[in-house]
Motif scaffolding. Structure first.
Motif, mmCIF file in Angstrom:
data_model
loop_
_atom_site.group_PDB
_atom_site.id
_atom_site.type_symbol
_atom_site.label_atom_id
_atom_site.label_comp_id
_atom_site.label_asym_id
_atom_site.label_seq_id
_atom_site.Cartn_x
_atom_site.Cartn_y
_atom_site.Cartn_z
ATOM 1 N N HIS A 142 -8.780 -19.093 -31.060
ATOM 2 C CA HIS A 142 -10.218 -19.402 -31.083
ATOM 3 C C HIS A 142 -10.583 -20.337 -29.917
ATOM 4 O O HIS A 142 -9.811 -21.237 -29.582
ATOM 5 C CB HIS A 142 -10.541 -20.079 -32.424
ATOM 6 N N PRO A 143 -11.779 -20.138 -29.335
ATOM 7 C CA PRO A 143 -12.194 -20.999 -28.223
ATOM 8 C C PRO A 143 -12.175 -22.499 -28.548
ATOM 9 O O PRO A 143 -12.109 -23.313 -27.632
ATOM 10 C CB PRO A 143 -13.618 -20.517 -27.930
ATOM 11 N N MET A 144 -12.201 -22.878 -29.800
ATOM 12 C CA MET A 144 -12.142 -24.320 -30.097
ATOM 13 C C MET A 144 -10.757 -24.904 -29.807
ATOM 14 O O MET A 144 -10.579 -26.117 -29.854
ATOM 15 C CB MET A 144 -12.593 -24.626 -31.529
ATOM 16 N N ALA A 146 -9.235 -24.152 -26.814
ATOM 17 C CA ALA A 146 -9.041 -23.927 -25.378
ATOM 18 C C ALA A 146 -8.657 -25.196 -24.622
ATOM 19 O O ALA A 146 -8.191 -25.127 -23.492
ATOM 20 C CB ALA A 146 -10.307 -23.323 -24.764
ATOM 21 N N THR A 154 -9.857 -14.810 -26.175
ATOM 22 C CA THR A 154 -10.485 -13.585 -26.694
ATOM 23 C C THR A 154 -9.455 -12.464 -26.671
ATOM 24 O O THR A 154 -8.474 -12.503 -25.911
ATOM 25 C CB THR A 154 -11.691 -13.139 -25.838
ATOM 26 N N GLN A 157 -9.047 -11.028 -23.215
ATOM 27 C CA GLN A 157 -8.108 -11.736 -22.328
ATOM 28 C C GLN A 157 -6.662 -11.403 -22.665
ATOM 29 O O GLN A 157 -5.827 -11.263 -21.772
ATOM 30 C CB GLN A 157 -8.319 -13.251 -22.446
ATOM 31 N N TRP A 180 -12.828 -13.250 -35.191
ATOM 32 C CA TRP A 180 -13.882 -12.615 -35.988
ATOM 33 C C TRP A 180 -15.265 -12.696 -35.363
ATOM 34 O O TRP A 180 -16.086 -11.802 -35.554
ATOM 35 C CB TRP A 180 -13.927 -13.243 -37.391
ATOM 36 N N TRP A 181 -15.571 -13.758 -34.626
ATOM 37 C CA TRP A 181 -16.914 -14.011 -34.093
ATOM 38 C C TRP A 181 -17.230 -13.152 -32.865
ATOM 39 O O TRP A 181 -18.396 -13.089 -32.440
ATOM 40 C CB TRP A 181 -17.009 -15.494 -33.679
ATOM 41 N N PRO A 183 -18.309 -10.610 -30.203
ATOM 42 C CA PRO A 183 -19.180 -9.421 -30.222
ATOM 43 C C PRO A 183 -18.490 -8.165 -29.688
ATOM 44 O O PRO A 183 -18.931 -7.060 -29.982
ATOM 45 C CB PRO A 183 -20.362 -9.829 -29.328
ATOM 46 N N TRP A 206 -12.668 -18.078 -42.784
ATOM 47 C CA TRP A 206 -13.356 -19.205 -42.138
ATOM 48 C C TRP A 206 -14.335 -19.799 -43.147
ATOM 49 O O TRP A 206 -15.291 -19.139 -43.549
ATOM 50 C CB TRP A 206 -14.110 -18.727 -40.890
ATOM 51 N N CYS A 224 -16.574 -16.492 -44.436
ATOM 52 C CA CYS A 224 -17.579 -15.563 -43.912
ATOM 53 C C CYS A 224 -16.995 -14.411 -43.103
ATOM 54 O O CYS A 224 -17.738 -13.578 -42.587
ATOM 55 C CB CYS A 224 -18.558 -16.337 -43.042
ATOM 56 N N ASN A 226 -15.717 -10.935 -42.208
ATOM 57 C CA ASN A 226 -15.842 -9.605 -42.803
ATOM 58 C C ASN A 226 -14.502 -8.875 -42.666
ATOM 59 O O ASN A 226 -14.301 -8.025 -41.802
ATOM 60 C CB ASN A 226 -16.954 -8.827 -42.106
ATOM 61 N N GLN A 229 -14.271 -4.979 -42.852
ATOM 62 C CA GLN A 229 -14.743 -4.339 -41.621
ATOM 63 C C GLN A 229 -13.676 -4.438 -40.529
ATOM 64 O O GLN A 229 -13.354 -3.440 -39.871
ATOM 65 C CB GLN A 229 -16.038 -5.015 -41.151
ATOM 66 N N TRP A 233 -11.418 -1.549 -38.567
ATOM 67 C CA TRP A 233 -11.285 -1.324 -37.121
ATOM 68 C C TRP A 233 -9.813 -1.228 -36.713
ATOM 69 O O TRP A 233 -9.418 -0.363 -35.928
ATOM 70 C CB TRP A 233 -11.935 -2.471 -36.328
ATOM 71 N N LEU B 111 -22.547 -10.744 -38.738
ATOM 72 C CA LEU B 111 -23.065 -11.240 -37.462
ATOM 73 C C LEU B 111 -24.053 -10.255 -36.826
ATOM 74 O O LEU B 111 -25.052 -10.668 -36.243
ATOM 75 C CB LEU B 111 -21.905 -11.521 -36.504
ATOM 76 N N HIS B 142 -21.307 -22.590 -29.406
ATOM 77 C CA HIS B 142 -19.858 -22.373 -29.433
ATOM 78 C C HIS B 142 -19.485 -21.475 -30.624
ATOM 79 O O HIS B 142 -20.063 -21.603 -31.711
ATOM 80 C CB HIS B 142 -19.165 -23.726 -29.552
#
Lengths: 272, 272
Positions: A142-144, A146, A154, A157, A180-181, A183, A206, A224, A226, A229, A233, B111, B142
């Motif tokens: 997760h970007p938190m 980084a 991501t 990447q 999960w976040w 897009p 999360w 939260c 999904n 889903q 995928w 989302l 973020h």
């Protein structure tokens, strides 16, 4: 999923248990896979521990976690590479097919430089992994994280790096908590699997609110994400391997771990 | 930057101060811009407060923060739209050219659906914003806020939405805290400015460790964000507006706020 045949648990999830107790309890509860955190092996004979796990009826899914390549000096970077080489040996001794990489980051290094050092580090250990029959899995975080844990944040990447180093012994570890976040997650999931790089699938949830950046993950269904889903995928893309429960939680570690294991299995049955 | 002519501070940064005290202290310290948090106006005559700020020599840069469009029911979504329409009136009364949107998210909503509701909400208020001469700025947040604060988590997503709604009264608010980790940041910064959408630039820093998901932002220079590099991208793209210091910090709010203001100015001079 009602059927537990694809359920794997990470030893860190039930951190208060030693690996012997975890193995006994997981197997008794019908869990089929185990991912072994390196710390759990401290002071054990690794070959014997691997045999003990298999004798208990468990499949060893992965050895967690190597990586942490970026550093401020060449000496520290070499030390990280050396440590990863040792961990590949340990992974082979354990009989695990996959070693998970948390790639690393350093607040004093630009992200571009950290990513360059990560690619260099993986390239340096890949021949030894191949020689040992161990696959390496890049886990985007997760970007938190980084600033200090991973400059790979991501799935795109991770896919980029796996494709750049193009090896049957390198792929991606996919954790819904980190991804999960995003897009672009659906398309990047397809890309990951199409390239043969989707090696592992980790689940948890999360929570809202999340009270700790590291140690407040939720049980599946508690937050939260999904999950249905995302699992859709992943499976549409062709993944049919283990579903690994990896939860770091001060709250759950404080519980009776047998009661927590029951909650994990119930959450897996109802919400994965 | 040694010269303070582009320095703006958000009232929330010095939360313990009322707006009158903030105005006095900012102006006396040579700060030229102020971004006003809506809560700060509670119980004040808004037109008179705007005049007070201008009389103190301050430029009102933005009014913070509307948005929060997604909700589980149509009634709640309409209530959010109505509240944003009122805030546009307040923004015009204040004499602020820009209203910042924290777009919203809800842990019970997918989302994709949250993003659809955000676009619908912005479309619903845009005509009134235009009629009032107020611009709306989408602030991507973020990814750690994707559960409950914003389903717009990258600059690319904010650019997509601004371009989809194509209006001179809609653009993007760019905050380094939310965006610094993004591997596409340089190219998306250029895209944002080229489309005429780069409306505001917020700074602070990301600390290691970060001890609170919301209230542990750092002063510029205290963390790992490469502020000079990002400011370079923003200015190369053509942005020359205010540089806004927006820090939420339990630690700094507990300090004497005059001493904190001195730290902000020193950090701006040395590290922006």
């Amino acid at each position: 999923m009602e059927n537990l045949s694809r359920l794997c648990i990470h030893t860190v999830t039930t951190k208060p248990w030693g690996i012997e107790e975890a193995a006994r309890e997981y197997a008794q509860a019908g869990v089929r896979g185990i991912s072994v955190w390196r710390e759990t092996l401290a002071g054990r004979n690794i070959v014997q521990t691997g045999n003990m796990l298999r004798d208990a009826g468990l499949t060893i899914v992965s050895h967690v976690r190597g990586g942490f390549f970026p550093a401020m000096s060449a000496g520290e970077r070499q030390a990280a590479i050396d440590d990863n080489l040792r961990m590949i040996d340990e992974t082979a001794a354990l009989g695990a097919p996959l070693m998970v990489l948390v790639c690393g980051a350093h607040p004093g290094l630009a992200l571009e430089e950290a990513r360059r050092q990560i690619q260099e580090g993986i390239a340096a250990i890949l021949p030894h992994a191949q020689a040992c029959g161990v696959r390496l899995g890049i886990e985007p975080l997760h970007p938190m994280y980084a600033d200090s844990r991973s400059a790979i944040n991501t799935l795109a990447q991770a896919n980029d790096m796996a494709e750049a180093l193009a090896s049957d012994y390198l792929g991606v570890v996919y954790d819904v908590y980190h991804l999960w976040w995003d897009p672009d997650l659906e398309s990047e999931t397809g890309r990951c699997a199409a390239g043969g790089n989707l090696l592992a699938f980790h689940v948890c949830d999360w929570k809202t609110p999340t009270e700790d950046l590291l140690l407040d993950r939720g049980l599946m269904g508690e937050g939260c994400i999904n999950l249905r889903q995302i699992r859709g995928w992943v499976e549409t893309a062709g993944y049919g391997g283990f579903v690994e429960v990896e939860i770091f939680s001060k709250k759950y570690w404080a519980m009776d771990q047998k009661a927590f294991l029951d909650l994990i299995i119930a959450a897996y049955r109802s919400n994965v």
